[in-house]
Design a protein around this motif. Sequence first.
Motif, PDB file in Angstrom:
ATOM      1  N   ILE A 235      -1.666   9.691  -0.779  1.00  0.00           N
ATOM      2  CA  ILE A 235      -2.699   8.854  -0.162  1.00  0.00           C
ATOM      3  C   ILE A 235      -2.096   8.130   1.036  1.00  0.00           C
ATOM      4  O   ILE A 235      -0.995   7.601   0.950  1.00  0.00           O
TER       5      ILE A 235
ATOM      6  N   THR B 102      -8.040   3.009  -3.900  1.00  0.00           N
ATOM      7  CA  THR B 102      -6.604   3.287  -3.759  1.00  0.00           C
ATOM      8  C   THR B 102      -5.791   2.650  -4.897  1.00  0.00           C
ATOM      9  O   THR B 102      -4.564   2.660  -4.853  1.00  0.00           O
TER      10      THR B 102
ATOM     11  N   LYS C  26       0.387   8.776  -5.751  1.00  0.00           N
ATOM     12  CA  LYS C  26      -0.083   7.844  -4.713  1.00  0.00           C
ATOM     13  C   LYS C  26       0.511   8.177  -3.352  1.00  0.00           C
ATOM     14  O   LYS C  26      -0.007   7.754  -2.316  1.00  0.00           O
TER      15      LYS C  26
ATOM     16  N   MET D 260       0.828  -1.212   0.000  1.00  0.00           N
ATOM     17  CA  MET D 260       0.000   0.000   0.000  1.00  0.00           C
ATOM     18  C   MET D 260       0.860   1.259   0.000  1.00  0.00           C
ATOM     19  O   MET D 260       0.425   2.316  -0.416  1.00  0.00           O
TER      20      MET D 260
ATOM     21  N   ILE E 263      -3.057   5.095   3.936  1.00  0.00           N
ATOM     22  CA  ILE E 263      -4.059   4.041   4.178  1.00  0.00           C
ATOM     23  C   ILE E 263      -3.777   3.328   5.496  1.00  0.00           C
ATOM     24  O   ILE E 263      -2.663   2.897   5.744  1.00  0.00           O
TER      25      ILE E 263
ATOM     26  N   PHE F 210      -7.341   7.054   3.989  1.00  0.00           N
ATOM     27  CA  PHE F 210      -8.330   5.985   4.102  1.00  0.00           C
ATOM     28  C   PHE F 210      -8.128   5.279   5.440  1.00  0.00           C
ATOM     29  O   PHE F 210      -7.024   4.816   5.727  1.00  0.00           O
TER      30      PHE F 210
END
Lengths: 228, 282
Positions: free
Chosen positions: B76, B48, B73, A84, B78, B151
């Motif tokens: 972002i 995502t 990215k 991620m 998470i 997120f």
Amino acid sequence: MRNSLIIIKKQFKDTLKNKTVLIQFILFPVLTLIMEKAISIDGMPELFFTKLFSIMYIGMAPLTSAAAIISEEKEKNTLRVLTMANVKPWQYLTGIGLYVWFICMIGAGVMATGIKREDIPFYMLVMAVGFAISILAGACIGIFSKNQMTATSIVMPVMLIFAFSPMLAMFNDKIKKVARFAYTQQLKRIMDDMTFSEIGTEGICILAVNAMLMVVLFFVAFRKKGLE
Amino acid sequence: MIRCKNVNKNFSEKNVLSRIDFEISGGEIFGLLGPSGAGKTTLIRILTGQLAFDQGSVIVFDKDVSSLSGEEKKNIGIMMDQFGVYERLSCIDNLKIFADIYGVPHDRIKSILEQVGLGEAGAKPAATLSKGMRARLSLARVFMHSPRLIFLDEPTSGLDPQTMGQIHKIILEKKKEGCTIFLTTHNMEEAYKLCDRVALLHEGRIIESGAPEEICRKYNHQKTIKLHLASGEDIVIPHENGSAKMLYRLLSDGSIETIHSSEPTLETVFLELTGRKLEEGA
């Protein structure tokens, strides 16, 4: 490549605190040093323990540690967190593979202390090839397994076959006939004479097939399971 | 900030998300409420760019999510429901890994740990932290690179009320700083307290969306006022003009101990729409 180096750095710190993996890397180099110094029997081949333990090291340490590291990261969800953070699966796997290979090469360097200086580059080359094949096998298992328990249950029989079959082949001809299909047995033959001349075309083919098989299995496992 | 239009996702034959439509503006906290298995985490993975979808479009930062670059990215952050911390490593070492990945200087780590209330625990191995502290460490990791879009997948699941309160405070501070937050939860109180807008997700479909107060008002069918009197008696009167005199009298007499209007909670709205509770099976 930067992310792979970050993974290597992370893994280095983690291994220092992970006794289970650490012992895999240290066990055979230490045993080799002790046994070579402590045991000397008439008629025993030169560097008997170094050669035997080197093959066991190839079949055990990279295989179990690669599988353990990857499966633990999957189980604890840290691998997902890395992906991620935009760490690509190939960057992660390269990092883990290089790390395990590098640490095992240090172990091999320790084991090589009793070997004649002119044979050391050859010995290290054989070890490097063996580690690479075992890392691929360990990575396959790590990718395929959901958690550490599954990885351990798969690693154990695979590791026993690759690490111990060359030793058992010394005492039993039937086992020798089967064990010759394992890359570790072929590497043992090379290491026994410290030359490629004894291995022949058949041995080289077996080594190549083993290596190709691990590469194919690695990609199949990766395509099927990814790093989820 | 996010535009999600008619998104469908199937796993093999099973439809897990169907006709998902919503927009999230910058600086907003958007809550996605639903029980376990409703498709919340799948939707986060789609938004995502971690998971491809079968139909529809997802626009993040005014770009198709599949075409976001690595740099984009990095805007972002998470946090998934499982915290994913390296247990043998200290809090500082955990954060150093991600500081290196995001190219954040290591001297920021201390201030981030202080921000989430872990200033004193920096050298402790993550394995020795309580669940609440791990959640905060996970939040610290999310905030490390100052993402614009965050997120949070059930960030307070299984935490005690005190830790929950601390995490809510941190989330609201991030909102003040201008971050856009996408939050999934099955805790309706949390959603009510934090979110500007919520969507109720059930079996892969959004069954209702809007501001929490609006949703509750919309489903206020009873329209009653519940009174608990000093005498110990409970009475329910209609929420209409005709009740004003009675209410005035009781208030003047000092007979009322508590007074509540009967708007439903998000929980009861969800129950009304789906026949099941938000926390069922969670």
